[in-house]
Scaffold this active site. Structure first.
Site, PDB file in Angstrom:
ATOM      1  N   ILE A  84       0.859  -1.188   0.000  1.00 30.48           N
ATOM      2  CA  ILE A  84       0.000   0.000   0.000  1.00 30.48           C
ATOM      3  C   ILE A  84       0.897   1.242   0.000  1.00 30.48           C
ATOM      4  O   ILE A  84       1.820   1.349   0.806  1.00 30.48           O
ATOM      5  CB  ILE A  84      -0.956  -0.024   1.211  1.00 30.48           C
ATOM      6  CG1 ILE A  84      -1.867  -1.265   1.087  1.00 30.48           C
ATOM      7  CG2 ILE A  84      -1.769   1.269   1.276  1.00 30.48           C
ATOM      8  CD1 ILE A  84      -2.768  -1.507   2.267  1.00 30.48           C
ATOM      9  N   HIS A  90       9.404   3.964  -1.350  1.00 28.79           N
ATOM     10  CA  HIS A  90       9.502   2.545  -0.991  1.00 28.79           C
ATOM     11  C   HIS A  90       8.494   1.706  -1.784  1.00 28.79           C
ATOM     12  O   HIS A  90       8.829   0.625  -2.277  1.00 28.79           O
ATOM     13  CB  HIS A  90       9.263   2.390   0.518  1.00 28.79           C
ATOM     14  CG  HIS A  90       9.293   0.995   1.019  1.00 28.79           C
ATOM     15  ND1 HIS A  90      10.470   0.293   1.191  1.00 28.79           N
ATOM     16  CD2 HIS A  90       8.298   0.145   1.378  1.00 28.79           C
ATOM     17  CE1 HIS A  90      10.185  -0.918   1.641  1.00 28.79           C
ATOM     18  NE2 HIS A  90       8.883  -1.027   1.756  1.00 28.79           N
ATOM     19  N   PHE A 115       0.250 -14.238 -10.196  1.00 35.73           N
ATOM     20  CA  PHE A 115       0.656 -12.927  -9.699  1.00 35.73           C
ATOM     21  C   PHE A 115      -0.484 -12.332  -8.878  1.00 35.73           C
ATOM     22  O   PHE A 115      -1.397 -11.716  -9.412  1.00 35.73           O
ATOM     23  CB  PHE A 115       1.017 -12.007 -10.871  1.00 35.73           C
ATOM     24  CG  PHE A 115       1.632 -10.708 -10.442  1.00 35.73           C
ATOM     25  CD1 PHE A 115       2.961 -10.653 -10.076  1.00 35.73           C
ATOM     26  CD2 PHE A 115       0.886  -9.548 -10.403  1.00 35.73           C
ATOM     27  CE1 PHE A 115       3.543  -9.458  -9.680  1.00 35.73           C
ATOM     28  CE2 PHE A 115       1.444  -8.346 -10.013  1.00 35.73           C
ATOM     29  CZ  PHE A 115       2.777  -8.300  -9.648  1.00 35.73           C
ATOM     30  N   ARG A 129     -10.267  -5.653  -3.359  1.00 37.05           N
ATOM     31  CA  ARG A 129      -9.734  -6.649  -4.286  1.00 37.05           C
ATOM     32  C   ARG A 129      -9.406  -7.988  -3.613  1.00 37.05           C
ATOM     33  O   ARG A 129      -8.978  -8.925  -4.268  1.00 37.05           O
ATOM     34  CB  ARG A 129      -8.463  -6.093  -4.944  1.00 37.05           C
ATOM     35  CG  ARG A 129      -8.757  -4.958  -5.902  1.00 37.05           C
ATOM     36  CD  ARG A 129      -7.499  -4.174  -6.258  1.00 37.05           C
ATOM     37  NE  ARG A 129      -7.763  -3.159  -7.257  1.00 37.05           N
ATOM     38  CZ  ARG A 129      -8.348  -1.994  -7.014  1.00 37.05           C
ATOM     39  NH1 ARG A 129      -8.721  -1.675  -5.793  1.00 37.05           N
ATOM     40  NH2 ARG A 129      -8.564  -1.132  -7.988  1.00 37.05           N
TER      41      ARG A 129
END
Length: 161
Positions: A84, A90, A115, A129
């Site tokens: 997130i 990063h 994936f 999701r």
């Protein structure tokens, strides 16, 4: 949602005898629980019984774990994780590193990789999701079904390892 135009996902014919590894990161427990449940449902729907589950600390560890399991003779490897976006770069480094690593290992080994890395701007996008009650998508199921279908499709072209 990005799911517009996606093919129907359901049980994969001919996948029951596959040896499958599911690797999941431990960050963001709620999201990861949903992704793992989706992967388990896809495996059960396709009657896959030879399943190994492995947990790793975070998304960045997915490629090395997936490579080890691909080299160990698994027919398909499912990589599940979530990153997130935060306030630093990063996010970009982790997402790119994991994507390149998983793609490269699949190309190098010929082992299909599911994936299932969610790359989201917010935690709510990840929840949407994750295949949880009320989620719009079930990316754990989708990533698993895609890897199973690819393994079955490529089976006639397999080289002995």
């Amino acid at each position: 949602m990005s799911g517009h135009g996606a093919p129907e996902m359901g049980p994969v014919e001919g996948a029951a005898d596959l040896k499958v590894a599911v690797i999941a990161s431990r960050w963001h427990t709620q999201v990861m629980d949903g992704l793992l449940d989706g992967a388990r449902r896809a495996l059960a729907d396709s009657k896959v019984a030879d399943v190994t589950e492995l947990r790793v600390p975070g998304a960045f560890e997915l490629p090395v774990a997936a490579r080890r399991l691909a080299d160990a003779g698994f027919d398909a490897v499912i990589a599940l994780g979530v990153v997130i976006r935060g306030g630093t770069p990063h996010f970009d480094y982790v997402c790119e590193g994991v994507t390149i690593g998983l793609t490269q290992l699949s190309q190098d080994t010929g082992v299909p990789v599911g994936f299932g890395l969610l790359t989201c701007d917010t935690e709510q996008q990840a929840i949407d999701r994750a295949g949880l009650p009320g989620s719009a998508e079930d990316k754990g199921y989708e990533a698993t079904a895609a890897a199973l279908e690819t393994a079955v499709t490529l089976r006639p072209y397999s080289r002995s390892r």
